[in-house]
Write a protein that holds these residues in place. Sequence first.
Motif: not given
Length: 318
Positions: A162-169, A284-287
């Motif tokens: 899982a990830v919390c926060g922005r990725l790639g921005w 807010r934690w996306r699997v």
Amino acid sequence: MSRTLADLGEFGLIRLLQDRLPNGKDVLLGPGDDAAIVHAIDGRVVATTDMLVEGRHFRRDWSEAYDIGRKAAAQNLADVAAMGARPTALLVALAAPPDLEVDWALGLADGLRDECERTDASVAGGDLVRGPSIVISVTALGSLDGRPPVTRAGAKAGDVIAVCGRLGWSAAGLAVLGRGFRSPRVVVEAHRRPEPPYDAGPEAATLGATAMIDVSDGLVGDLGHIAKASDVVLDLDTKSLEIAEPLQAVAAAIGVDPLEFVLTGGEDHALAATFPSEVNLPERWRVIGRVAAPTEEQLQGVTINGEKSETAGHDHFR
């Protein structure tokens, strides 16, 4: 005419900086002595250090001193959070040429202070030296508050990723700046001033995270560190990855796949963690994938939709 560091002198600058950097509750003795004293609640201190070199990690024509201060603090505070800890203090060393404007150094301090305030940490001390260019070295300290640390080595087959926060921005913002543009402004600002979810680190520890890492060098590359330390395979499901509209717009404008920003872009300082599958994660934690045991066909590493990934993270010497 603006004052320079040569006009003010080392100790004059130190006095100005001290006035701008108040001590937080965990700093028992701050700047002004031979060393700082920081409270260690349970006898353990989480410590990490990082460095920013002008021309390599930041450009003064791309970012204001305040933004650089925020970013320098963020990348270190995020490392503390990635251990499941609460940041308490920073030690900051600055090398700078004597003709640097005093206002630039003060703007840097303001950025460091304001980013620390997001975690109730503070700048406890540091060092100033003369140098041919600007180099900022930050050491961050943190407290586990009685919890065990969450390392990279605990991921197990059957866990979810899982990830919390922005990725790639931030990567999209860097791509925009590198082509001489300043919009979409939202991704440019994301590159200049990341927004790590600091409180998600201790939250993940409390939820039972088995491994965790700060995504500083790219999602695939950083998950690869967990895979190696835990001797597992981390398989990402690209359908679960969020590709925000600004990333799509930048990718379309420069002719790249927006998924590359998400998979390989660094410096957003999201937190990626593995959890037992039965854990009920906050929204807010996306699997984004699952952990599997290595096989003869697939040794430890990262796969994408079940296929071996050749994507690598950022390497300072390549």
